[in-house]
Design a protein around this motif. Structure first.
Motif: not given
Length: 434
Positions: A115, A117, A185
């Protein structure tokens, strides 16, 4: 003697006859568990080249190669730094608790990275949380096997370390494909699930040799988490110093061979294939030295294979900076450098006078190694950038030269460590089955 007494006597003798086979079976089961542990710990760490290249063109494309390099460097550093911390805990608690904690951290960190970024999120989940878990798993797998074997310790630890090579082969081959097909992911989630299953196998099979009866454990001290005092032993100190210099260079090809190939225009898939080739030949390179070490001496074998790796960097990677040269180098370097995983724990076990303190001795050596792997990749990125700025025939030549020099100092250190172990520090080239 009555019939009942005679029957009891025979039962006792039969039980005693079965005990050695039980010990052998538990020892080889520990090898199975250790194989799984190295698959998910060092096997994962050896895939750092894939992430160095991927992050540089996706999530972290705005960052320099040196900045991106801090993430895989932190991973490797924390795995090694975890050895002294978890090594002392292994001596006291055994492998089960370490495997449980390591699984939670490693799998949880990978799920968190799925998750992530931003740079900070990737650094925290993959570079810190997951990496700390790999340290606990690595210690539990290698230390447990080391307690069960003596004469065939090189073979046993070689088989265990082959798990890391297989993990690297599958990781480097499949992860880039999964990135393209299911995205980052879901790739990280798939890896986490696979590792969770393998860790269930490891926890079911990994055990350490029972301690002698009547022997009370030493009192727990915080200093056991950082066993600096063991470095007062000359063989341990010299071996640790040799490993520091060797590890300063040995991971550089794993990380920058793919980046170099992409910069040369090889294409994404051919570039990733270099790491697959390197990891595949490393599987053989982690078993063969262990077998030879049991027969011809573990220090002797380590010196021969590490010297071979230095020659490859000088005579192939530097001398042939084109596609065919990189393929040849990847195949041979994987075989030669595979020694660094399988033989270092074996050498530590050889200089350790008491197997009940094997975890502490591993910790002392890896405490010295850890800073080298922290600075190696960012320093390599800086050298690569410097080479590109000078627009030389081979813009990675400074990086390669640094790799060769560092590893050569490590080879010299292994020669000195062999002499120190023999008690002849002034006679570096004294022979023998060592």
């Amino acid at each position: 003697m009555s019939m009942q007494t005679t029957s009891a006597y025979h039962l006792v003798n039969r039980a005693k006859a079965v005990v050695p086979y039980i010990i052998i079976a538990r020892g080889w089961l520990a090898v199975v568990g250790g194989f799984a542990c190295l698959f998910v710990s060092f096997g994962w760490i050896t895939c750092i080249g894939v992430f160095q290249a991927y992050y540089g063109t996706h999530q972290l494309q705005a960052y320099s190669a040196s900045a991106v390099g801090w993430i895989p460097s932190a991973e490797t550093f924390l795995l090694f730094l975890g050895v002294p911390v978890f090594g002392g805990l292994f001596d006291r608690l055994g492998p089960t608790w370490l495997l449980a904690v390591g699984t939670v951290l490693h799998v949880g960190g990978l799920l968190g990275a799925a998750h992530a970024t931003t740079y900070a999120q990737l650094f925290g989940t993959q570079g810190v949380v997951s990496a700390t878990g790999t340290g606990a798993i690595f210690v539990a797998g290698t230390s447990a096997v080391g307690t069960w074997f003596r004469a065939r310790r090189g073979l046993a630890l070689g088989l265990v370390s082959a798990g890391s090579a297989l993990g690297a082969v599958l990781g480097t081959a499949l992860i880039p494909v999964l990135f393209d097909r299911i995205g980052f992911p879901w790739t990280m989630r798939a890896v986490a699930l696979t590792y969770l299953v393998l860790m269930a196998v490891a926890m079911a099979t990994t055990s350490r040799r029972p301690q002698p009866s009547g022997r009370s454990p030493a009192p727990f001290l915080l200093s056991s988490l950082l066993p600096v005092s063991l470095l007062r032993s000359r063989p341990v100190l010299v071996l640790a110093t040799a490993c520091f210099f060797y590890f300063l260079g040995v991971f550089i090809p794993y990380n920058y061979l793919v980046v170099e190939a992409r910069d040369a225009g090889d294409g994404e898939q051919p570039a990733n294939n270099l790491l697959v080739i390197l990891s595949a030949t490393s599987t053989v390179g982690r078993i063969v030295p262990g077998v030879l070490g049991d027969r011809y001496g573990r220090f002797n074998t380590t010196i021969a294979f590490t010297l071979f790796s230095v020659v490859l960097v000088l005579c192939v990677w530097i001398a042939a900076p084109w596609r065919a040269g990189r393929i040849v180098f990847a195949a041979l370097y994987g075989f030669g450098s595979g020694t660094f995983v399988s033989m270092v724990p074996t050498l530590v076990a050889q200089v350790c006078p008491d197997m009940s303190q094997l975890g502490l001795h591993l910790g002392a050596v890896y405490l010295v190694i850890a800073p080298s792997v922290l600075i190696a990749q960012p320093l390599g990125g800086a050298l690569a950038s410097a080479g590109r700025n000078h627009q030389a025939r081979d813009s990675y030549v400074w990086l390669k030269a640094f790799c060769a020099v560092s590893m050569a100092l490590g080879v010299a250190g292994f020669v000195a460590a062999r002499a120190a172990y023999q008690g002849n520090s002034g006679k570096l080239f004294k022979g023998g089955h060592v």
